[in-house]
Scaffold this active site. Structure first.
Site, short mmCIF file in Angstrom:
data_model
loop_
_atom_site.label_atom_id
_atom_site.label_comp_id
_atom_site.label_asym_id
_atom_site.label_seq_id
_atom_site.Cartn_x
_atom_site.Cartn_y
_atom_site.Cartn_z
N GLY A 133 -2.57 1.55 7.48
CA GLY A 133 -3.71 2.09 7.13
C GLY A 133 -3.65 1.56 5.66
O GLY A 133 -3.70 0.80 4.79
N HIS A 134 -4.87 0.82 5.77
CA HIS A 134 -5.26 -1.17 5.02
C HIS A 134 -6.41 -0.71 4.06
O HIS A 134 -7.46 -0.80 4.67
CB HIS A 134 -5.14 -2.21 5.50
CG HIS A 134 -3.58 -2.91 6.32
ND1 HIS A 134 -3.47 -3.82 6.66
CD2 HIS A 134 -2.87 -1.81 5.85
CE1 HIS A 134 -1.93 -3.52 7.32
NE2 HIS A 134 -1.82 -2.06 6.55
N GLN A 156 2.87 -2.20 7.84
CA GLN A 156 4.25 -1.62 7.73
C GLN A 156 5.11 -2.77 6.16
O GLN A 156 3.53 -3.07 5.32
CB GLN A 156 4.75 -0.74 8.55
CG GLN A 156 4.75 0.08 9.64
CD GLN A 156 3.62 -0.08 10.27
OE1 GLN A 156 3.81 -1.17 11.07
NE2 GLN A 156 2.39 -0.38 10.32
P1 GDP Z 1 -1.96 -1.25 3.00
O1 GDP Z 1 -1.26 -0.61 4.14
O2 GDP Z 1 -0.57 -2.37 2.13
O3 GDP Z 1 -3.14 -2.42 3.06
O4 GDP Z 1 -2.23 -0.84 1.30
P2 GDP Z 1 -2.97 0.66 0.97
O5 GDP Z 1 -3.92 0.84 1.09
O6 GDP Z 1 -2.12 1.97 1.95
O7 GDP Z 1 -2.42 1.00 -0.22
C1 GDP Z 1 -2.54 0.83 -1.48
C2 GDP Z 1 -3.01 1.19 -2.32
O8 GDP Z 1 -2.98 0.75 -3.74
C3 GDP Z 1 -4.94 1.37 -2.35
O9 GDP Z 1 -5.78 2.63 -2.39
C4 GDP Z 1 -5.51 0.28 -2.63
O10 GDP Z 1 -7.22 0.82 -2.82
C5 GDP Z 1 -4.92 0.18 -4.28
N1 GDP Z 1 -5.15 -1.18 -4.66
C6 GDP Z 1 -4.64 -2.20 -3.78
N2 GDP Z 1 -4.30 -3.37 -5.08
C7 GDP Z 1 -4.20 -2.69 -6.69
C8 GDP Z 1 -4.21 -2.31 -7.85
O11 GDP Z 1 -3.82 -4.09 -8.51
N3 GDP Z 1 -3.96 -1.49 -8.64
C9 GDP Z 1 -4.49 0.03 -7.89
N4 GDP Z 1 -4.63 0.97 -9.22
N5 GDP Z 1 -5.13 0.23 -7.08
C10 GDP Z 1 -4.74 -1.19 -5.92
P1 IMO Z 2 0.95 0.19 5.88
O1 IMO Z 2 0.50 -0.94 7.30
C1 IMO Z 2 3.74 3.40 4.66
C2 IMO Z 2 6.69 5.07 7.88
C3 IMO Z 2 6.16 6.50 8.27
C4 IMO Z 2 7.72 7.22 8.54
C5 IMO Z 2 7.48 5.07 9.53
C6 IMO Z 2 7.97 5.60 11.09
O2 IMO Z 2 -0.54 0.90 5.51
O3 IMO Z 2 1.87 -0.22 4.59
P2 IMO Z 2 5.75 5.81 12.58
O4 IMO Z 2 4.40 6.22 12.74
O5 IMO Z 2 6.05 3.91 12.92
O6 IMO Z 2 7.13 5.75 14.11
O7 IMO Z 2 6.46 6.67 11.44
O8 IMO Z 2 7.30 4.45 8.56
N1 IMO Z 2 4.94 4.14 7.73
C7 IMO Z 2 4.16 3.59 7.22
N2 IMO Z 2 4.38 3.87 6.04
N3 IMO Z 2 2.69 2.26 5.75
C8 IMO Z 2 2.65 1.73 6.79
O9 IMO Z 2 1.84 1.23 7.25
C9 IMO Z 2 3.15 2.96 7.69
N4 IMO Z 2 3.50 2.55 9.27
C10 IMO Z 2 4.12 3.88 9.35
O10 IMO Z 2 5.66 7.83 7.23
O11 IMO Z 2 8.33 7.32 7.24
MG MG Z 3 -1.23 1.34 4.38
#
Ligand code: GDP
Ligand code: IMO
Ligand code: MG
Length: 425
Positions: free
Chosen positions: A40-41, A224
């Protein structure tokens, strides 16, 4: 030209989506090389907040090629939902999103197998996102998978054969009731298959290598994080793909000598979602303060993320495995209110202090911390590194000295604009 790689150094959710979106203006091609809708990005800009699962984070910038590489596992149902929600923003992706013929498909029964397997494991469950990732990669390596390129010929038969095997396992091995959920998943899944036919399903390894030959720049977006890598992560509490830099070679068809910069992205602290060891986890009010300040709830599943201090033992290990060339520090603003900030520099295991990342994390590990002064300043409005408080500069210097790598970007908020590009002399 080379392929630059951006990947997570911790347990995922470091902020990869945000930074790929920030860096995309510098690139012509943006590609995903592993993982699937377990990712989830999150992207935030103007008044839009968007979470991407399978589609590369370059799609909101114009005139870019976006590629779903062969190493990705694709769920047509989730893909359709993503495409539909992006279409609502007035963006048509059929012309600039390419899918590898060799990307494996997550079948509805893979999702059910994921759920059945996790339920059967009970307390020992992985805490998977239940998107069918493990069963799909298992069929890939078991040489029994279906790929995107398969949808054009004799597909119904191929689908029926695979699904029959899966139903057998669900019934006989797990005694799992699946009829209702399967009917629901199948409807959206077959709609997704029809939608996929409108996209360019090609040999993306040629697309990427030809693009480079034409002088186009390519960035590979990891999903991940290194601590979830199937080989080097905290096995078995990992995902089922190689999340590390080498995964970009196998997941895109790019030779190792074509890898350029490796951007290693980390949070200024640590989080983990799902089960498994986490040496610096804080199960107290400090951990809760990090969760509240960082809004640490999963982008894909909504689960609360476990929080703790930055772990340099794990971070240095990740830098080594990935050949990181520069670091990107995220969510720095989350530490704004802390009087002091701890950083783990070693582990104490059975009375012995080590800076080496142990293969077995399932033992008593006591983090050895250094404590640094907090900056007690609101960083979210800062627009230039000149405005960094002295304590933040000390924090950055400390991490750069420890890792022997430059920190080239400091993120101070979720918005695209809240990104400070650091000049290093
Ligand atoms: P990803 O999976 O690596 O793309 O990261 P996610 O989107 O799952 O999680 C990052 C979360 O932190 C998201 O809700 C972003 O909107 C938020 N985020 C990213 N950069 C920053 C930052 O510098 N500060 C804060 N407070 N939130 C951030
Ligand atoms: P992004 O790209 C954080 C974790 C799950 C679980 C383990 C295995 O947003 O950083 P799976 O569904 O892959 O079999 O789960 O990996 N996990 C993540 N944790 N960010 C993710 O993706 C993840 N994708 C899988 O929570 O512990
Ligand atoms: Mg994520």
């Amino acid at each position: 030209m080379k392929v630059d790689v951006l990947l997570g150094l911790q347990w995922g959710d470091e902020g990869k989506g945000k930074i790929v979106d920030v860096l995309t203006p510098n690139y012509d091609v943006i590609s995903r090389f592993q993982g699937g809708p377990n990712a989830g990005h999150t992207l935030e800009f103007n008044n839009i907040k968007h979470v991407l699962h399978t589609i590369p984070s370059g799609i909101f910038r114009e005139n870019k090629l976006n590629v779903i590489g062969n190493g990705v596992v694709l769920d047509p149902g989730t893909f359709k939902k993503e495409i539909d929600s992006i279409a609502k923003l007035g963006i048509d992706l059929t012309q600039n999103l390419y899918i590898s013929k060799k990307a494996h498909l997550i079948l509805p029964t893979h999702r059910l197998l994921d759920a059945a397997s996790e339920a059967a494991k009970g307390k020992a469950k992985i805490g998977s996102t239940l998107k069918g990732i493990g069963p799909t990669y298992r069929d890939k390596t078991g040489r029994d998978g279906l790929r995107a390129g398969d949808i054009f010929s004799n597909f119904e038969q191929k689908y029926a054969d695979r699904t029959a095997k899966h139903k057998d396992i669900l019934e006989k091995q797990y005694g799992f009731e699946y009829a209702e959920a399967l009917a629901e998943y199948e409807k959206e899944w077959f709609e997704g298959i029809e939608l996929m036919k409108k996209f360019k399903i090609v040999d993306t390894e040629y697309l990427i290598n030809d693009s480079m030959a034409e002088g186009k720049s390519v960035i590979a977006e990891g999903a991940q994080g290194t601590m979830l890598d199937i080989d080097f992560g905290s096995y078995p509490f990992v995902t089922s793909s190689n999340t590390i830099c080498a995964g970009a070679c196998t997941g895109l068809g790019v030779a190792p000598n074509r890898i350029g910069k490796v951007f290693g992205i980390f949070k200024a602290y640590c989080t983990r979602v799902g089960m498994g060891p986490f040496p610096t986890e804080l199960e107290d009010e400090v951990g809760q303060q990090l969760r509240d300040a960082g809004h640490e709830y999963g982008s894909t599943t909504g689960r609360p993320r476990r929080c703790g201090w930055l772990d340099l033992v794990a971070l240095k290990y990740s830098n080594m495995i990935n050949g990181v060339t520069e670091l990107i520090m995220m969510k720095t603003d989350v530490l704004d209110d802390f009087d002091t900030i701890k950083v783990c520099v070693a582990y104490k295991i059975n009375g012995e202090v080590t800076t080496q990342f142990p293969d077995n994390l399932d033992q008593e590990i006591e983090p050895v911390y250094v404590e640094l002064p907090g900056w007690k300043t609101d960083l979210t409005k800062i627009t230039h590194q000149n405005e960094f408080p002295e304590e933040l500069n000390s924090y950055i210097n400390f991490l750069e000295e420890e890792t022997k790598l430059p920190i080239s970007i400091v993120s101070v908020g979720p918005n695209r604009a809240q990104t400070i590009i650091v000049e290093n002399d």
